[in-house]
Design a protein around this motif. Structure first.
Motif, PDB file in Angstrom:
ATOM      1  N   LYS A   1       4.339   5.447  -5.543  1.00 37.93           N
ATOM      2  CA  LYS A   1       4.388   5.384  -7.004  1.00 37.93           C
ATOM      3  C   LYS A   1       3.610   6.545  -7.613  1.00 37.93           C
ATOM      4  CE  LYS A   1       3.309   2.232 -10.834  1.00 37.93           C
ATOM      5  NZ  LYS A   1       2.747   0.898 -11.198  1.00 37.93           N
ATOM      6  N   GLN A   2       2.458   6.858  -7.027  1.00 38.37           N
ATOM      7  CA  GLN A   2       1.643   7.952  -7.536  1.00 38.37           C
ATOM      8  C   GLN A   2       2.330   9.305  -7.322  1.00 38.37           C
ATOM      9  OE1 GLN A   2      -2.249   7.655  -5.769  1.00 38.37           O
ATOM     10  NE2 GLN A   2      -2.624   5.601  -6.582  1.00 38.37           N
TER      11      GLN A   2
ATOM     12  N   TYR B   1       3.872   1.506  -1.095  1.00 43.00           N
ATOM     13  CA  TYR B   1       4.535   1.605  -2.392  1.00 43.00           C
ATOM     14  C   TYR B   1       3.591   2.199  -3.443  1.00 43.00           C
ATOM     15  CZ  TYR B   1       6.275   0.376  -6.970  1.00 43.00           C
ATOM     16  OH  TYR B   1       6.656   0.442  -8.279  1.00 43.00           O
ATOM     17  N   GLN B   2       2.364   1.756  -3.460  1.00 45.09           N
ATOM     18  CA  GLN B   2       1.412   2.258  -4.451  1.00 45.09           C
ATOM     19  C   GLN B   2       1.195   3.763  -4.282  1.00 45.09           C
ATOM     20  OE1 GLN B   2       0.377   0.686  -7.028  1.00 45.09           O
ATOM     21  NE2 GLN B   2       1.102  -1.347  -6.461  1.00 45.09           N
TER      22      GLN B   2
ATOM     23  N   SER C   1       0.830  -1.206   0.000  1.00 49.34           N
ATOM     24  CA  SER C   1       0.000   0.000   0.000  1.00 49.34           C
ATOM     25  C   SER C   1       0.868   1.261   0.000  1.00 49.34           C
ATOM     26  CB  SER C   1      -0.913   0.004   1.232  1.00 49.34           C
ATOM     27  OG  SER C   1      -1.661   1.203   1.301  1.00 49.34           O
TER      28      SER C   1
ATOM     29  N   TYR D   1       9.489  -1.952  -0.550  1.00 48.62           N
ATOM     30  CA  TYR D   1       8.825  -2.809  -1.535  1.00 48.62           C
ATOM     31  C   TYR D   1       9.850  -3.655  -2.286  1.00 48.62           C
ATOM     32  CZ  TYR D   1       5.964  -4.041  -5.621  1.00 48.62           C
ATOM     33  OH  TYR D   1       5.300  -4.721  -6.630  1.00 48.62           O
TER      34      TYR D   1
END
Length: 419
Positions: free
Chosen positions: A14-15, A10-11, A8, A391
């Motif tokens: 990433k954004q 990491y996501q 979570s 991650y």
């Protein structure tokens, strides 16, 4: 942190990076492909297995008496396996000639590939590449503080033959393991006090290197590198193999140039040298270390210079021309932990460099918008790169965060303390 929490975080990271034009997936793929060459000599305090009676010389000092130093090649490989299991990504192992694994007594000018066959078998099983170093210290024929520049022709010839033999070992590594072995040449030659003749030893060194490197070896298997040093214990006044000597040698002879972070003036850094040297030398090798006031080879930290080194490589797109290796030896702490801390820090710095919004920074600089350049450079430090690192560790099935220390402490209690 649970597996789900890592994903979570990491996501979300990433954004954030996408807003800056940074592709985290591409950065991770690149990081995964870049090997870090981990030096074996952290595990036994640079003693090697050639002879237990030879004292450590050449201006090299290992301080501390933490229990559990490796005493045999088997113990050293087991210790490295434990460290490697806690380090994500692609790795190599760097050997010195004194780490031969053989049942016979072998002089250095007589070393052969078969004396390192057990290392190659192990490397194959561990999916590792191997790098190599001839050992020009801790030997009766280096007691004068001179080797390849020695005025005695017989002593000089001995070391030339050691260099030749070492190249064949390095070539053997490359052929067997399918990737070129970087063989770094460092000698301790120098003077404690001011010499009268500074030119003569350098003439002899150049001649010795030319003779030792005369045989052409396919760079698909073996790459020669030369390494300078400012001074050493016992060579405080004059070092034969200076930075100017080896930079000129590498650029005229076509060898790689090794830049060691501890081999220059206390306020001098190798991060600034990478781009300059890359214009005149095809391949660079790095010994990433942490000098404190001198070439003390402390464990690599996630400090400004380590980050600057990795940024210079990434910003200038030199990953295919720079071989990243480590060089430190600390006997005051758990030696396996030293490997893990130092290597993970080097990888963290590389990842952070890969996640930098380089395109935007270069565009600002090209348009003379130095305000945006500075502001963006500083804000980039606060971007959530650590979530990407966690991650990456999870994806490589190694401990996230500080969880690896328990494995090291368990290994210490069951293995190291028994030695």
């Amino acid at each position: 942190m649970s597996k789900e929490q890592v994903i979570s975080a990491y996501q979300q990271a990433k954004q954030v990076f996408e807003k800056y034009g940074v592709d985290t997936e591409k950065a991770l793929e690149t990081l995964k492909s870049v090997p870090i060459s981990i030096h074996c000599w952290q595990g036994d305090d640079v003693k090697g297995f050639e002879s237990p009676d030879v004292a450590l010389t050449g201006g090299i000092q290992t301080t501390g008496n933490y229990p559990g130093a490796a005493r045999t090649p088997t113990e050293l490989r087991a210790d490295m396996e434990k460290a490697l299991s806690l380090i994500p990504g692609k790795k190599r192992v760097n050997l010195h000639a004194i780490y031969l694994d053989t049942d016979e007594s072998v002089e250095r000018d007589q070393i052969k590939p078969e004396h390192f066959a057990r290392w190659v078998e192990w490397a194959k099983a561990q999916d590792l590449g191997l790098d190599f170093n001839p050992t020009f210290f801790s030997h009766p024929k280096s007691d004068d503080g001179l080797t390849l520049s020695h005025p005695d022709e017989e002593i000089r010839e001995f070391w030339i033959n050691h260099l030749k033999a070492s190249r064949k070992v390095s070539e053997y590594f490359g052929r067997e393991l399918g990737s070129p072995s970087f063989m770094n040449i460092w000698i301790p030659d120098g003077m404690k006090d001011q010499p009268v003749d500074r030119l003569g030893p350098r003439q002899r060194l150049a001649d010795s290197l030319d003779k030792g490197l005369a045989e052409k070896i396919d760079t698909a298997y073996h790459v020669d590198a030369v390494e300078s040093k400012l001074f050493g214990i016992g060579a405080e006044a004059y070092t034969v193999g200076s930075n100017e000597f080896y930079l000129a040698y590498a650029s005229t002879r076509g060898t790689a140039l090794c830049l060691d972070a501890g081999h220059f003036h206390p306020t001098e850094v190798i991060s600034d040298k990478i781009s300059a040297c890359s214009l005149f030398v095809k391949n660079l090798q790095l010994h990433v270390t942490r000098p404190i006031r001198w070439d003390s080879d402390h464990v690599v930290a996630f400090d400004d210079e380590t980050q600057a080194i990795m940024r210079e490589i990434v910003r200038n797109e030199l990953l295919d021309r720079v071989a990243i290796g480590l060089d430190f030896f600390d006997a005051s702490i758990n030696r396996i932990a030293a490997w893990v801390i130092g290597t993970r820090n080097a990888q963290k710095a590389l990842l952070k460099a890969l996640l930098e919004p380089t395109a935007q920074l270069k565009a600002a600089e090209a348009s003379f918008d130095y305000t945006t350049r500075l502001g963006l450079m500083e804000e980039a430090h606060s971007l959530p790169w650590s979530a990407v690192w966690d991650y990456y560790c999870q994806q490589n099935d190694v401990a996230v965060g500080f969880d690896w220390i328990k494995d090291v402490k368990d290994y210490e209690a069951t293995i190291l303390e028994v030695r």
